[in-house]
Design a protein around this motif. Structure first.
Motif, mmCIF file in Angstrom:
data_model
loop_
_atom_site.group_PDB
_atom_site.id
_atom_site.type_symbol
_atom_site.label_atom_id
_atom_site.label_comp_id
_atom_site.label_asym_id
_atom_site.label_seq_id
_atom_site.Cartn_x
_atom_site.Cartn_y
_atom_site.Cartn_z
ATOM 1 N N ASN A 157 0.651 -1.302 -0.058
ATOM 2 C CA ASN A 157 0.003 0.178 0.091
ATOM 3 C C ASN A 157 0.998 1.242 -0.021
ATOM 4 O O ASN A 157 0.560 2.326 -0.609
ATOM 5 N N GLU A 203 -2.195 3.291 -2.345
ATOM 6 C CA GLU A 203 -3.334 3.031 -2.145
ATOM 7 C C GLU A 203 -3.765 2.126 -1.142
ATOM 8 O O GLU A 203 -2.885 1.356 -0.778
ATOM 9 N N SER A 204 -5.008 2.186 -0.522
ATOM 10 C CA SER A 204 -5.097 1.557 0.420
ATOM 11 C C SER A 204 -6.251 0.220 0.129
ATOM 12 O O SER A 204 -6.312 -0.711 1.035
ATOM 13 N N LYS A 205 -6.766 0.517 -0.884
ATOM 14 C CA LYS A 205 -7.623 -0.557 -1.457
ATOM 15 C C LYS A 205 -8.776 -0.847 -0.501
ATOM 16 O O LYS A 205 -9.378 -1.703 -0.227
ATOM 17 N N LEU A 206 -9.233 0.413 0.147
ATOM 18 C CA LEU A 206 -10.261 0.419 1.170
ATOM 19 C C LEU A 206 -11.153 1.587 0.647
ATOM 20 O O LEU A 206 -10.957 2.570 0.400
ATOM 21 N N LYS A 235 -8.287 11.767 3.517
ATOM 22 C CA LYS A 235 -7.239 12.581 3.653
ATOM 23 C C LYS A 235 -5.840 12.139 3.939
ATOM 24 O O LYS A 235 -4.861 12.270 3.409
ATOM 25 N N ASN A 236 -5.776 10.943 4.815
ATOM 26 C CA ASN A 236 -4.576 10.469 5.399
ATOM 27 C C ASN A 236 -4.431 9.019 4.437
ATOM 28 O O ASN A 236 -3.425 8.063 4.915
ATOM 29 N N ARG A 237 -4.877 8.995 3.520
ATOM 30 C CA ARG A 237 -4.732 7.681 2.574
ATOM 31 C C ARG A 237 -5.144 6.457 3.083
ATOM 32 O O ARG A 237 -4.943 5.222 2.759
ATOM 33 N N MET A 238 -6.124 6.603 4.336
ATOM 34 C CA MET A 238 -6.465 5.190 4.861
ATOM 35 C C MET A 238 -7.609 4.574 3.960
ATOM 36 O O MET A 238 -7.822 3.272 4.044
ATOM 37 N N SER A 281 -11.291 12.604 7.326
ATOM 38 C CA SER A 281 -9.665 12.522 7.416
ATOM 39 C C SER A 281 -9.260 10.947 7.160
ATOM 40 O O SER A 281 -8.145 10.815 6.649
ATOM 41 N N LEU A 282 -9.865 9.897 7.254
ATOM 42 C CA LEU A 282 -9.522 8.772 6.814
ATOM 43 C C LEU A 282 -9.177 8.796 5.090
ATOM 44 O O LEU A 282 -8.020 7.945 4.957
#
Lengths: 327, 327
Positions: free
Chosen positions: B53, B58-61, B112-115, B109-110
DNA sequence: TAATATTTTGTAAACGATTACATATTTTAT
DNA sequence: ATAAAATATGTAATCGTTTACAAAATATTA
């Protein structure tokens, strides 16, 4: 998209200092902290979880395994889990297995590949063998459904006792012909609730009549209807029904209504779970309340503790008989 | 826990080759692929998503924003989203806002911080301003609830038309005194459904009587009961009710039953959403079915396309009037 | 066979944070 | 004023992948 380097450069400090500000280490001087924070907001910098996660090798994600989100039984538990997770800086990955082994295995690999830090399993149909195997390596707790022998901490209620209370309530109301509407006994809760049912009957010298026990293949609404239908066809019709879940009870209720009979006058009903719909029916349903929210919240706490390497103990929570219009 | 280095070393190849095997690049020779795969399974190596990731950023979420998981309205949509997400290698992060701005902002913010790689918003109470702002930078789609002006792709149904159909159905059954049980008009769907209700009445020369419109402050079951109670107190009692949600309708149904009146004989009811409980009530509820599963699945597809930089268009899906016992 | 083209593999630099450890700065004690 | 102690900051390695680019191995052509 600014990164920690950009912030460091613009603020004229090192990345270490920025990181310290981010994690509010005490060692940062007031002056530099202000300076760094100013730059952070100027660049509207947000630290990347991806970088942080790799470095700390955790994902801050809890995997929640359940058969189906559409089952209202789980909703309050999920609320409890999520609230607690968030309070501890975690988020939850809700995973529906649909009792599909392939899906389950895909979810299991999420924890193997570090996408999740641990699992809360609520799926009664989970592949036990694989779950136990996984639990040797990864933090896992079970919620609601559990396994006695396994070395997996769980949170649950005393199903046998709850069922005993429910049936005793019916007996106290004068019922003697009490049916049990239950599900396949592959699930522990079904076995336990039947035992509680039988214990209550025996205690009051009421014979356990096998004919009055209906095993639904599945736990859907239609199964409740169908079960009730066959119970109504008995020569010696029961005057009360204890259903091991509200959904079954609601199915039974509808079938009774459809046959022109009245609840509770002709037949009384007790359900199990106190799902939100149980007080939307007419009449409202007497049911056993499980402390759903607390169960969820507790299992999240347990899992987080386990992730942090602490030892955790299983917990059996209290239930409560909620008497409403159907009895 | 083995990593890619361990595999490379043991297989006698470079990490690049292992990575290629992992992502099945065509350039890897059959022989080395076999060799590497053997080692992978020997070490039971699972590639770390954290490393991947970070590298691919990318987080795939996918973040799914909804007011509450306990609202059965969302369950089928969620199913659709999840199924599609999984098929495309994504997982979903179910986030309950509880219409709480603080939570909402935490979820924002999840991304925004790429989560999370993008957002499917289903929350009617979302802070529009912030959502629009966020949509400038991050992939977002809206499902079910949407905003006309905004530059955010959405998938929805034609609420006005659906309401029109529902009310027309009641009119065709001979009803003239048709009440509307709706919610606060801050939500677009409420405004549109009222318009559809009024259009149907006007088309059949039935006067729109303000007294027959009840605005529930909230959309809970109790609000339905309360609304029905006040409609029943009218001098000229309505003979039919169109509720803008099944939950409201079920509340109304219960109130009617409690007053010793019969559905549909005394009062007919039409709901909206076709939640699973709408056919567990007695009588079962006539309702408007939205293609929930498809809406979910479509919004996931749209979001994934948007994440991949493709252009996506909004979609208006079909609804269907499901006639059951309550009319 | 040698030269060239093609395919396969390897090297090393990212990605963006955290954190030992080293160094610089400030405070305190003498 | 100076040495020692305490505090604040910086340097650079690290987490585990992917992927340009370079290099090696193999295949093709003359």
């Amino acid at each position: 998209m600014a990164n920690i380097q950009d912030v460091a450069k613009k603020a004229g400090v090192s990345v270490a200092t920025v990181s310290r500000v981010l994690n509010n280490h005490s060692s940062v001087t007031e002056k530099t902290r202000i300076k760094v924070e100013k730059v952070i907001s100027e660049l509207s910098y947000e630290p990347s979880m991806l970088g942080r996660n790799l470095r700390t090798s955790e994902s801050k994600l809890l995997l929640v395994l359940l058969p189906s989100v559409s089952n209202p039984y789980y909703t309050e538990i999920i609320n409890g889990i999520e609230e607690t997770a968030i309070r501890n800086g975690y988020n939850i990955l809700l995973c529906e297995t649909d009792s599909n082994p392939e899906r389950e295995s895909r979810y299991f690999s999420l924890v193997k590949n570090r996408m999740a830090d641990g699992i809360i399993s609520m799926d009664p149909a989970v592949n036990k063998e694989r779950l136990f195997e996984l639990a040797k390596t990864y933090p896992i707790v079970q919620c609601s459904e559990y396994d006695k022998g396994a070395d997996i901490p769980f949170v649950t209620i005393n199903s046998e006792l709850a069922a005993y209370h429910a049936v005793k309530h019916l007996i106290k109301l004068g019922h003697k012909k009490i049916a049990l509407l239950t599900s396949d006994e592959q699930f522990l809760y079904a076995r336990e609730r039947r035992l509680g049912y039988e214990r209550a009957l025996r205690e009051f010298d009421i014979e356990v009549n096998k004919q009055r026990i209906y095993y639904a293949g599945n736990i859907g609404f239609e199964n409740g209807q169908q079960g009730m239908r066959s119970l109504l066809e008995l020569d010696d019709r029961p005057t009360a029904v204890f259903a091991v879940s509200d959904i079954l009870a609601i199915g039974a209720l509808k079938e009774i209504n459809s046959n022109g009979l009245r609840v509770p006058n002709d037949i009384a009903i007790v359900g199990f779970d106190k799902i939100s719909f149980s007080n939307m029916t007419y009449p409202t349903l007497t049911t056993i309340a499980q402390p759903m929210y607390r169960m969820g919240s507790m299992s999240a706490t347990m899992l987080i503790n386990k992730i942090q390497g602490k030892h955790v103990e299983s917990i059996v929570m209290d239930h409560e008989l909620v008497i409403r219009e159907s009895t």
